[in-house]
Write a protein that holds these residues in place. Structure first.
Motif, PDB file in Angstrom:
ATOM      1  N   SER A 136       0.826  -1.202   0.000  1.00 47.05           N
ATOM      2  CA  SER A 136       0.000   0.000   0.000  1.00 47.05           C
ATOM      3  C   SER A 136       0.862   1.254   0.000  1.00 47.05           C
ATOM      4  CB  SER A 136      -0.936  -0.009   1.218  1.00 47.05           C
ATOM      5  OG  SER A 136      -1.859   1.052   1.165  1.00 47.05           O
ATOM      6  N   ASP A 137       1.952   1.209   0.751  1.00 41.07           N
ATOM      7  CA  ASP A 137       2.885   2.341   0.761  1.00 41.07           C
ATOM      8  C   ASP A 137       3.480   2.573  -0.627  1.00 41.07           C
ATOM      9  OD1 ASP A 137       2.451   2.691   3.471  1.00 41.07           O
ATOM     10  OD2 ASP A 137       4.261   1.593   4.078  1.00 41.07           O
ATOM     11  N   ARG A 138       3.834   1.500  -1.307  1.00 37.76           N
ATOM     12  CA  ARG A 138       4.426   1.641  -2.645  1.00 37.76           C
ATOM     13  C   ARG A 138       3.414   2.216  -3.634  1.00 37.76           C
ATOM     14  NH1 ARG A 138       7.628  -2.915  -0.968  1.00 37.76           N
ATOM     15  NH2 ARG A 138       5.912  -4.376  -1.328  1.00 37.76           N
ATOM     16  N   ILE A 139       2.160   1.774  -3.530  1.00 38.55           N
ATOM     17  CA  ILE A 139       1.128   2.319  -4.420  1.00 38.55           C
ATOM     18  C   ILE A 139       0.920   3.799  -4.133  1.00 38.55           C
ATOM     19  CG2 ILE A 139      -1.306   2.188  -5.054  1.00 38.55           C
ATOM     20  CD1 ILE A 139      -1.125  -0.838  -4.435  1.00 38.55           C
ATOM     21  N   SER A 140       0.883   4.155  -2.853  1.00 38.74           N
ATOM     22  CA  SER A 140       0.721   5.566  -2.484  1.00 38.74           C
ATOM     23  C   SER A 140       1.840   6.417  -3.065  1.00 38.74           C
ATOM     24  CB  SER A 140       0.700   5.721  -0.965  1.00 38.74           C
ATOM     25  OG  SER A 140      -0.507   5.266  -0.420  1.00 38.74           O
ATOM     26  N   ALA A 141       3.061   5.887  -3.029  1.00 32.78           N
ATOM     27  CA  ALA A 141       4.199   6.647  -3.559  1.00 32.78           C
ATOM     28  C   ALA A 141       4.151   6.760  -5.076  1.00 32.78           C
ATOM     29  CB  ALA A 141       5.508   5.993  -3.121  1.00 32.78           C
ATOM     30  N   ALA A 142       3.589   5.750  -5.749  1.00 32.76           N
ATOM     31  CA  ALA A 142       3.623   5.716  -7.211  1.00 32.76           C
ATOM     32  C   ALA A 142       2.443   6.421  -7.856  1.00 32.76           C
ATOM     33  CB  ALA A 142       3.667   4.264  -7.693  1.00 32.76           C
ATOM     34  N   VAL A 143       1.324   6.529  -7.149  1.00 29.03           N
ATOM     35  CA  VAL A 143       0.084   7.037  -7.761  1.00 29.03           C
ATOM     36  C   VAL A 143      -0.237   8.414  -7.188  1.00 29.03           C
ATOM     37  CG1 VAL A 143      -2.378   6.636  -8.058  1.00 29.03           C
ATOM     38  CG2 VAL A 143      -0.791   4.704  -8.121  1.00 29.03           C
ATOM     39  N   ARG A 144      -0.238   9.393  -8.093  1.00 24.50           N
ATOM     40  CA  ARG A 144      -0.560  10.774  -7.713  1.00 24.50           C
ATOM     41  C   ARG A 144      -1.235  11.443  -8.898  1.00 24.50           C
ATOM     42  NH1 ARG A 144       4.851  10.017  -8.082  1.00 24.50           N
ATOM     43  NH2 ARG A 144       5.015   9.901  -5.824  1.00 24.50           N
ATOM     44  N   ALA A 145      -1.499  12.729  -8.798  1.00 30.48           N
ATOM     45  CA  ALA A 145      -2.164  13.448  -9.881  1.00 30.48           C
ATOM     46  C   ALA A 145      -1.363  13.303 -11.175  1.00 30.48           C
ATOM     47  CB  ALA A 145      -2.326  14.922  -9.517  1.00 30.48           C
ATOM     48  N   GLY A 146      -2.045  12.880 -12.229  1.00 30.94           N
ATOM     49  CA  GLY A 146      -1.415  12.746 -13.538  1.00 30.94           C
ATOM     50  C   GLY A 146      -0.785  11.399 -13.801  1.00 30.94           C
ATOM     51  N   THR A 147      -0.626  10.552 -12.777  1.00 31.30           N
ATOM     52  CA  THR A 147      -0.074   9.210 -12.993  1.00 31.30           C
ATOM     53  C   THR A 147      -0.986   8.408 -13.909  1.00 31.30           C
ATOM     54  OG1 THR A 147       0.970   9.158 -10.808  1.00 31.30           O
ATOM     55  CG2 THR A 147       0.578   7.041 -11.868  1.00 31.30           C
ATOM     56  N   LEU A 159     -10.858  -2.553  -8.445  1.00 30.71           N
ATOM     57  CA  LEU A 159     -11.798  -1.443  -8.523  1.00 30.71           C
ATOM     58  C   LEU A 159     -11.652  -0.494  -7.337  1.00 30.71           C
ATOM     59  CD1 LEU A 159     -15.088  -2.982  -9.945  1.00 30.71           C
ATOM     60  CD2 LEU A 159     -13.110  -2.035 -11.143  1.00 30.71           C
ATOM     61  N   GLU A 160     -11.343  -1.015  -6.157  1.00 32.12           N
ATOM     62  CA  GLU A 160     -11.131  -0.112  -5.024  1.00 32.12           C
ATOM     63  C   GLU A 160      -9.899   0.760  -5.236  1.00 32.12           C
ATOM     64  OE1 GLU A 160     -13.309  -2.824  -1.581  1.00 32.12           O
ATOM     65  OE2 GLU A 160     -11.135  -2.543  -1.519  1.00 32.12           O
ATOM     66  N   VAL A 161      -8.839   0.186  -5.770  1.00 35.03           N
ATOM     67  CA  VAL A 161      -7.652   0.994  -6.062  1.00 35.03           C
ATOM     68  C   VAL A 161      -7.950   1.978  -7.179  1.00 35.03           C
ATOM     69  CG1 VAL A 161      -5.265   0.932  -6.881  1.00 35.03           C
ATOM     70  CG2 VAL A 161      -6.044  -0.737  -5.193  1.00 35.03           C
ATOM     71  N   ALA A 162      -8.740   1.557  -8.163  1.00 35.16           N
ATOM     72  CA  ALA A 162      -9.125   2.482  -9.228  1.00 35.16           C
ATOM     73  C   ALA A 162      -9.834   3.701  -8.653  1.00 35.16           C
ATOM     74  CB  ALA A 162     -10.017   1.771 -10.244  1.00 35.16           C
ATOM     75  N   ALA A 163     -10.760   3.476  -7.721  1.00 38.47           N
ATOM     76  CA  ALA A 163     -11.491   4.590  -7.117  1.00 38.47           C
ATOM     77  C   ALA A 163     -10.543   5.500  -6.339  1.00 38.47           C
ATOM     78  CB  ALA A 163     -12.591   4.055  -6.210  1.00 38.47           C
ATOM     79  N   ALA A 164      -9.647   4.900  -5.547  1.00 38.09           N
ATOM     80  CA  ALA A 164      -8.705   5.706  -4.773  1.00 38.09           C
ATOM     81  C   ALA A 164      -7.771   6.484  -5.697  1.00 38.09           C
ATOM     82  CB  ALA A 164      -7.904   4.812  -3.834  1.00 38.09           C
ATOM     83  N   ALA A 170      -5.256  10.478 -10.642  1.00 37.12           N
ATOM     84  CA  ALA A 170      -4.558   9.646 -11.618  1.00 37.12           C
ATOM     85  C   ALA A 170      -5.486   9.300 -12.779  1.00 37.12           C
ATOM     86  CB  ALA A 170      -4.052   8.365 -10.956  1.00 37.12           C
ATOM     87  N   GLU A 171      -4.881   8.981 -13.919  1.00 37.88           N
ATOM     88  CA  GLU A 171      -5.614   8.423 -15.056  1.00 37.88           C
ATOM     89  C   GLU A 171      -5.597   6.905 -14.900  1.00 37.88           C
ATOM     90  OE1 GLU A 171      -3.931   9.755 -18.731  1.00 37.88           O
ATOM     91  OE2 GLU A 171      -3.666  11.816 -17.996  1.00 37.88           O
ATOM     92  N   VAL A 172      -6.759   6.272 -15.011  1.00 32.83           N
ATOM     93  CA  VAL A 172      -6.853   4.848 -14.710  1.00 32.83           C
ATOM     94  C   VAL A 172      -7.424   4.094 -15.900  1.00 32.83           C
ATOM     95  CG1 VAL A 172      -7.870   3.090 -13.205  1.00 32.83           C
ATOM     96  CG2 VAL A 172      -7.163   5.298 -12.247  1.00 32.83           C
ATOM     97  N   THR A 173      -6.726   3.011 -16.274  1.00 31.69           N
ATOM     98  CA  THR A 173      -7.204   2.069 -17.280  1.00 31.69           C
ATOM     99  C   THR A 173      -7.265   0.690 -16.644  1.00 31.69           C
ATOM    100  OG1 THR A 173      -6.167   3.323 -19.077  1.00 31.69           O
ATOM    101  CG2 THR A 173      -6.768   1.035 -19.550  1.00 31.69           C
ATOM    102  N   VAL A 174      -8.418   0.016 -16.777  1.00 31.52           N
ATOM    103  CA  VAL A 174      -8.596  -1.326 -16.233  1.00 31.52           C
ATOM    104  C   VAL A 174      -8.626  -2.313 -17.395  1.00 31.52           C
ATOM    105  CG1 VAL A 174     -10.139  -2.878 -14.974  1.00 31.52           C
ATOM    106  CG2 VAL A 174      -9.845  -0.502 -14.205  1.00 31.52           C
ATOM    107  N   ALA A 233       1.801   3.745 -19.535  1.00 29.80           N
ATOM    108  CA  ALA A 233       1.653   3.485 -18.099  1.00 29.80           C
ATOM    109  C   ALA A 233       2.851   4.020 -17.331  1.00 29.80           C
ATOM    110  CB  ALA A 233       1.510   1.991 -17.846  1.00 29.80           C
ATOM    111  N   ASP A 234       2.573   4.676 -16.224  1.00 31.67           N
ATOM    112  CA  ASP A 234       3.617   5.044 -15.259  1.00 31.67           C
ATOM    113  C   ASP A 234       3.675   4.044 -14.111  1.00 31.67           C
ATOM    114  OD1 ASP A 234       4.235   7.621 -16.563  1.00 31.67           O
ATOM    115  OD2 ASP A 234       2.228   8.182 -15.880  1.00 31.67           O
ATOM    116  N   ALA A 235       2.591   3.311 -13.944  1.00 30.30           N
ATOM    117  CA  ALA A 235       2.527   2.272 -12.910  1.00 30.30           C
ATOM    118  C   ALA A 235       1.496   1.242 -13.337  1.00 30.30           C
ATOM    119  CB  ALA A 235       2.168   2.869 -11.551  1.00 30.30           C
TER     120      ALA A 235
END
Length: 412
Positions: A136-147, A159-164, A170-174, A233-235
């Protein structure tokens, strides 16, 4: 009850921690060893994909007990340690630090591990999974505005991570091989609810395709799909399910099939070894089937049942499967179980399009499961209806769908 008995708990997650807590609450005065692979003390997993990523929860809130609890209750918590092997005949376990212990009762609460994505490039940086606090810490560090985040898999975690992530800008593609998110769990009609929810928030879905390759130099920069599409993809989050950690049970020659096979008392084929949480495949006394449920409530409640069974109490696991999710402004609880392959009908009470409703799955006129969406304080009533259905009580679909008929009167 003698004071010299030793109970070993292999796995220091929620199930293991609640088992240790229950042993002391029930008066057990012997030795309790709680062995955890992670360096953290036991914590709950729902905040990892919800509050911690959203920034609405503190890290400390995730822990099951405060640091002093273990010493105060004489529970020997060994973090950063694993149980490497079991000798059932001698009732001994060998730990990764070389220590060997003799047990009177052993609880396997070893949890599950994320399924790996077996494609070229999976070892690149910012290719992530979510199972631990460190994840969770790694995702928090990697995902921010514009990611640009690509999520592989359209289950609850994805889907929960997509919402967060959308909440972070972030821009999200599933990416999913299925035709709808959560289709295997909810069926087509209710899956559409979550599809609309995420599309309204700008999530891009790529259905009917899979990942062929990940590309990049040090970190991932492209996701190549089997249909030939290349997604920047950035992450990347790999969320394609988990597999139960049955290695110890396999090594001890305990019966394993999609988890460690246990009876309704959570006891394995060895009367001194029990299993709880994600790893346990339980012979459910109400459902008449074996089920393995990977959700928070199962870990929360199987740990105490296993502890009481280890003490010789006459208990059994008869809780109905239950889980919940929070995504954007949608909160949901689900209780019950639809048998695989059953021809279930969906009956909706409330405003499905407006996002406040209860959905029921009926099989042969009996309620098998219910899901309340942004409707609260009805879970107990839904579970009562499911239990009535298991006893053979049929309901009138018209009354079930009518909000003017109290849920307590639907089955009458």
């Amino acid at each position: 009850m003698t004071v010299d008995r030793t109970f070993v708990i292999a796995g220091a997650g929620l199930a293991g921690a609640k088992a240790a807590e229950t042993l002391r609450a029930e008066g057990f005065t012997g030795r309790i060893l709680l062995i955890g692979t992670e360096d953290e003390r036991p914590y709950e997993r729902p905040p990892l994909s919800k509050g911690l990523l959203l920034g609405t929860a503190d890290r400390a809130d995730a822990f099951v007990h405060d640091p002093a609890w273990y010493g105060e209750n004489d529970v020997e918590l060994r973090t950063g340690t694993t149980v490497g092997a079991i000798d059932p005949e001698k009732r001994r376990v060998r730990l990764s630090d070389g220590d060997e212990l003799t047990y009177d009762r052993l609880l396997l609460s070893t949890g599950a591990s994320p399924r790996p994505l077996a494609v070229p490039g999976v070892g690149l940086g910012n290719v992530l999974t979510l199972r631990t606090l460190a994840d969770s810490d790694r995702i928090s560090a990697a995902v921010r505005a514009g990611t640009r985040l690509v999520i592989v898999g359209s289950g609850w975690i994805g889907l929960e991570v997509a919402a967060a992530a959308r909440g972070r800008g972030a821009e999200v593609t599933v990416v999913t091989p299925d035709a709808l998110p959560l289709r295997n769990v909810l069926g087509d009609r209710m899956a559409q609810v979550f599809l609309r929810l995420h599309r309204d928030q700008g999530v891009d879905f790529r259905f009917g395709t899979q990942v062929r390759e990940l590309r990049g130099d040090v970190d991932v920069s492209q996701v190549v799909l089997t249909d030939g599409t290349v997604v920047p993809a950035d992450a990347v989050l790999v969320a394609i399910g988990v597999t139960p950690n049955t290695g110890l049970a396999d090594q001890a020659r305990l019966p394993v099939d999609n988890g460690v096979l246990v009876d309704r008392r959570l006891r394995t084929a060895d009367p001194d070894i029990f299993a709880a949480g994600d790893v346990a495949n339980i012979d459910h006394p109400l459902l008449g089937a074996r089920i393995r449920v990977e959700h928070w409530a199962t870990a929360l409640n199987t740990g105490p049942v296993a502890a009481r069974a280890m003490l010789g109490q006459d208990v059994e696991w008869d809780h109905l499967p239950y889980f919940f999710t929070d995504q954007y402004d949608l909160g949901m609880e689900y209780a019950g179980w639809v048998p695989p392959g059953a021809a279930a009908e969906v009956v909706v009470r409330g405003d499905e399009q407006g996002g406040e409703f209860i959905a029921f799955w009926t099989v042969d006129g009996r309620i098998a499961a219910g899901m309340n969406v942004n409707v609260w304080d009805v879970t107990d009533q839904i579970q009562d209806l499911v239990r009535a259905g298991l006893r053979g009580v049929r309901v009138d679909p018209a009354r079930l769908a009518d909000p003017d008929v109290p849920l307590s009167e639907v089955g009458t």
